[in-house]
Design an enzyme around this catalytic site. Structure first.
Site, short mmCIF file in Angstrom:
data_model
loop_
_atom_site.label_atom_id
_atom_site.label_comp_id
_atom_site.label_asym_id
_atom_site.label_seq_id
_atom_site.Cartn_x
_atom_site.Cartn_y
_atom_site.Cartn_z
N ASP A 31 3.86 -4.01 2.02
CA ASP A 31 2.82 -3.04 2.36
C ASP A 31 2.79 -1.92 1.33
O ASP A 31 2.44 -0.78 1.65
CB ASP A 31 3.07 -2.48 3.77
CG ASP A 31 1.87 -1.72 4.31
OD1 ASP A 31 2.05 -0.90 5.23
OD2 ASP A 31 0.74 -1.95 3.80
N LYS B 162 -0.70 -2.99 -3.88
CA LYS B 162 -1.14 -4.39 -3.68
C LYS B 162 -0.94 -5.23 -4.94
O LYS B 162 -0.71 -6.43 -4.83
CB LYS B 162 -2.60 -4.43 -3.22
CG LYS B 162 -2.88 -3.50 -2.04
CD LYS B 162 -1.83 -3.60 -0.92
CE LYS B 162 -1.88 -2.41 0.02
NZ LYS B 162 -0.70 -2.35 0.94
N ASP C 72 0.55 -7.10 4.37
CA ASP C 72 -0.55 -6.31 4.93
C ASP C 72 -1.70 -6.24 3.92
O ASP C 72 -1.50 -6.45 2.70
CB ASP C 72 -0.06 -4.88 5.25
CG ASP C 72 -1.10 -4.10 6.05
OD1 ASP C 72 -1.09 -2.86 5.98
OD2 ASP C 72 -1.94 -4.73 6.73
N ASN C 73 -2.91 -6.00 4.41
CA ASN C 73 -4.06 -5.66 3.57
C ASN C 73 -4.55 -6.75 2.63
O ASN C 73 -5.06 -6.46 1.54
CB ASN C 73 -3.75 -4.42 2.71
CG ASN C 73 -3.21 -3.29 3.51
OD1 ASN C 73 -2.06 -2.88 3.30
ND2 ASN C 73 -3.99 -2.77 4.43
C1 LIG Z 1 6.34 -0.47 -6.40
C2 LIG Z 1 6.71 0.43 -5.29
N1 LIG Z 1 8.01 0.68 -5.03
C3 LIG Z 1 8.33 1.50 -4.02
N2 LIG Z 1 7.44 2.14 -3.22
C4 LIG Z 1 6.14 1.91 -3.47
C5 LIG Z 1 5.72 1.04 -4.49
N3 LIG Z 1 4.37 1.00 -4.49
C6 LIG Z 1 3.94 1.82 -3.50
N4 LIG Z 1 5.01 2.37 -2.89
C7 LIG Z 1 4.97 3.28 -1.76
O1 LIG Z 1 4.36 2.56 -0.68
C8 LIG Z 1 3.28 3.33 -0.12
C9 LIG Z 1 1.99 2.82 -0.68
C10 LIG Z 1 1.31 1.87 -0.06
C11 LIG Z 1 0.03 1.35 -0.65
N5 LIG Z 1 -0.86 1.00 0.46
C12 LIG Z 1 -2.17 1.09 0.30
O2 LIG Z 1 -2.66 1.40 -0.77
C13 LIG Z 1 -3.03 0.86 1.49
C14 LIG Z 1 -4.36 1.26 1.42
C15 LIG Z 1 -5.22 1.09 2.51
C16 LIG Z 1 -6.63 1.52 2.40
C17 LIG Z 1 -7.64 0.73 2.93
C18 LIG Z 1 -8.97 1.12 2.83
C19 LIG Z 1 -9.30 2.33 2.21
F1 LIG Z 1 -10.57 2.73 2.11
C20 LIG Z 1 -8.28 3.12 1.67
C21 LIG Z 1 -6.95 2.71 1.76
C22 LIG Z 1 -4.73 0.53 3.70
C23 LIG Z 1 -3.39 0.14 3.78
O3 LIG Z 1 -2.88 -0.41 4.91
C24 LIG Z 1 -2.54 0.28 2.68
O4 LIG Z 1 -1.24 -0.16 2.80
C25 LIG Z 1 3.51 4.73 -0.57
C26 LIG Z 1 4.08 4.50 -1.97
O5 LIG Z 1 4.84 5.61 -2.41
MG LIG Z 2 -1.02 -1.38 4.55
#
Ligand SMILES: Cc1ncnc2c1ncn2[C@@H]1O[C@H](/C=C/CNC(=O)c2cc(-c3ccc(F)cc3)cc(O)c2O)C[C@H]1O
Ligand SMILES: [Mg+2]
Length: 214
Positions: free
Chosen positions: A141, A144, A169-170
């Site tokens: 999650d 992506k 997810d997603n």
């Molecule tokens: C590579 C890596 N390593 C460790 N932590 C990581 C990482 N990449 C992200 N993360 C952490 O996970 C989290 C990020 C998650 C990314 N999830 C998303 O971008 C995401 C975006 C949406 C979404 C849907 C429609 C819309 F209009 C707008 C947004 C819905 C979701 O359920 C999501 O998970 C926070 C970040 O710090």
């Molecule tokens: Mg998600």
């Protein structure tokens, strides 16, 4: 400067949930994010699918990539058997700090280990750091475009075993098209799509469950 969205979510938990009651933490976050301020938690609709897959797998060792505020960490950890563990990876220290407090508020701190850093850096260190052989369940999650490289990394690091379940997810919104191609056209995976909706909305989204065949 004002508070952040994760800080406001934590406040909503502290105000509306009961300490030590994971379901009340989940409900408090879902209420806040549905009626006050949207946030990218897996949410209650997809959360029910996560719950049912998790109950079916009953993992001893679970991994989550992308902790954010810890909503799905609480959903997963509340269903784990005694002595089972969840490792969750988050590279944003501010998010990790909020998640730690939300997981502790739910009383699940003994079942969850939050590791701060990038999944690509941490996955190769997991065996030695946690003395584990492999994961039984992985919830993807995070960013992506990291789903495919991190799945390949988990394979290459010998962290998947015959029967390990990946749940992503997603896969529709925002979408993970390369991941769907990777797991669906791959003889080493048995994949199935669970249609649902994007958290707190009526937009189409869903989860992809992929069993590693070894
Ligand atoms: C590579 C890596 N390593 C460790 N932590 C990581 C990482 N990449 C992200 N993360 C952490 O996970 C989290 C990020 C998650 C990314 N999830 C998303 O971008 C995401 C975006 C949406 C979404 C849907 C429609 C819309 F209009 C707008 C947004 C819905 C979701 O359920 C999501 O998970 C926070 C970040 O710090
Ligand atoms: Mg998600």
């Amino acid at each position: 400067t004002g508070s952040s969205r994760p800080q406001r979510i934590l406040k909503a938990v502290q105000k509306n949930a009961t300490k030590g009651d994971p379901q009340s933490v989940i409900s408090a976050i879902d209420y806040y994010c549905r009626h006050k301020e949207w946030a990218m938690n897996v949410g209650d609709d997809k959360g029910l699918i996560l719950d049912s897959v998790l109950t079916e797998v009953n993992p001893s060792m679970a991994l989550e990539l992308g902790t954010y505020c810890g909503y799905s960490s609480v959903r997963i950890a509340r269903l784990l058997s005694p002595n089972s563990k969840l490792i969750t990876v988050e590279f944003n220290p501010a998010f990790a700090a909020i998640a730690r407090q939300i997981i502790a508020y739910a009383g699940l701190q003994d079942k969850v280990t939050i590791v701060e850093g990038a999944s690509g850096d941490l996955i190769p260190k997991m065996k030695e750091r946690f003395g584990l052989k492999s994961f039984d369940f992985v919830f993807l999650d995070h960013w992506k475009d990291r789903y495919v490289p991190d799945t390949k990394l988990l394979e290459d690091c010998g962290l998947l075993r015959k029967g390990t379940v990946l749940l992503a997810d997603n896969v529709i919104c925002p979408g993970a098209p390369e991941y769907l191609k990777y797991v669906r056209n791959n003889p080493r995976y048995e994949s199935r799509y669970y249609p649902s909706v994007l958290e707190y909305t009526k937009a189409e989204d869903g989860l992809e469950k992929s069993v590693f065949l070894g």
